[in-house]
Scaffold this motif. Sequence first.
Motif, PDB file in Angstrom:
ATOM      1  N   LEU A 187      11.608  41.768  -7.303  1.00 28.24           N
ATOM      2  CA  LEU A 187      11.106  41.332  -6.009  1.00 28.24           C
ATOM      3  C   LEU A 187       9.650  42.153  -5.887  1.00 28.24           C
ATOM      4  O   LEU A 187       9.283  42.967  -6.762  1.00 28.24           O
ATOM      5  CB  LEU A 187      11.839  42.181  -5.187  1.00 28.24           C
ATOM      6  CG  LEU A 187      13.433  41.708  -4.910  1.00 28.24           C
ATOM      7  CD1 LEU A 187      14.151  42.523  -4.046  1.00 28.24           C
ATOM      8  CD2 LEU A 187      13.379  40.131  -4.619  1.00 28.24           C
ATOM      9  N   GLU A 188       8.858  41.572  -4.713  1.00 31.10           N
ATOM     10  CA  GLU A 188       7.375  42.017  -5.044  1.00 31.10           C
ATOM     11  C   GLU A 188       7.413  43.595  -4.709  1.00 31.10           C
ATOM     12  O   GLU A 188       6.419  44.162  -5.453  1.00 31.10           O
ATOM     13  CB  GLU A 188       6.908  41.456  -3.490  1.00 31.10           C
ATOM     14  CG  GLU A 188       5.347  41.583  -3.440  1.00 31.10           C
ATOM     15  CD  GLU A 188       4.425  40.922  -4.561  1.00 31.10           C
ATOM     16  OE1 GLU A 188       3.374  41.220  -4.724  1.00 31.10           O
ATOM     17  OE2 GLU A 188       4.832  39.725  -4.887  1.00 31.10           O
ATOM     18  N   LYS A 247       7.680  45.132  -8.220  1.00 32.75           N
ATOM     19  CA  LYS A 247       6.735  44.398  -9.330  1.00 32.75           C
ATOM     20  C   LYS A 247       5.815  45.728 -10.175  1.00 32.75           C
ATOM     21  O   LYS A 247       5.896  45.691 -11.334  1.00 32.75           O
ATOM     22  CB  LYS A 247       5.638  43.612  -8.656  1.00 32.75           C
ATOM     23  CG  LYS A 247       6.023  42.281  -8.955  1.00 32.75           C
ATOM     24  CD  LYS A 247       5.039  41.169  -8.398  1.00 32.75           C
ATOM     25  CE  LYS A 247       5.347  39.891  -8.686  1.00 32.75           C
ATOM     26  NZ  LYS A 247       4.325  39.207  -8.457  1.00 32.75           N
TER      27      LYS A 247
END
Length: 78
Positions: A71-72, A75
């Motif tokens: 997920l962002e 990252k």
Amino acid sequence: MTGDAVRVDDVVETMNSCELFDVMIDSHDATITAEPLKNYHRLLKAGTGRVGRIVMFQQCLQNGVMPFIVLEAQKEFF
């Protein structure tokens, strides 16, 4: 159109990434050798990280492991 330009290189890289994913899915049960890795790299300009993630995804599929999603927010830890 909002006036935000999209670079042609970005569009091409996105299309090539999708093609790479399709190639991997079509051959997900094949043994990973030097030849498929060379083909994977030909699809991307500078995609060592993306190719590595595709190979890990393919290995997950081959070994019955649930593929992962980064997920962002995570990252920076990946």
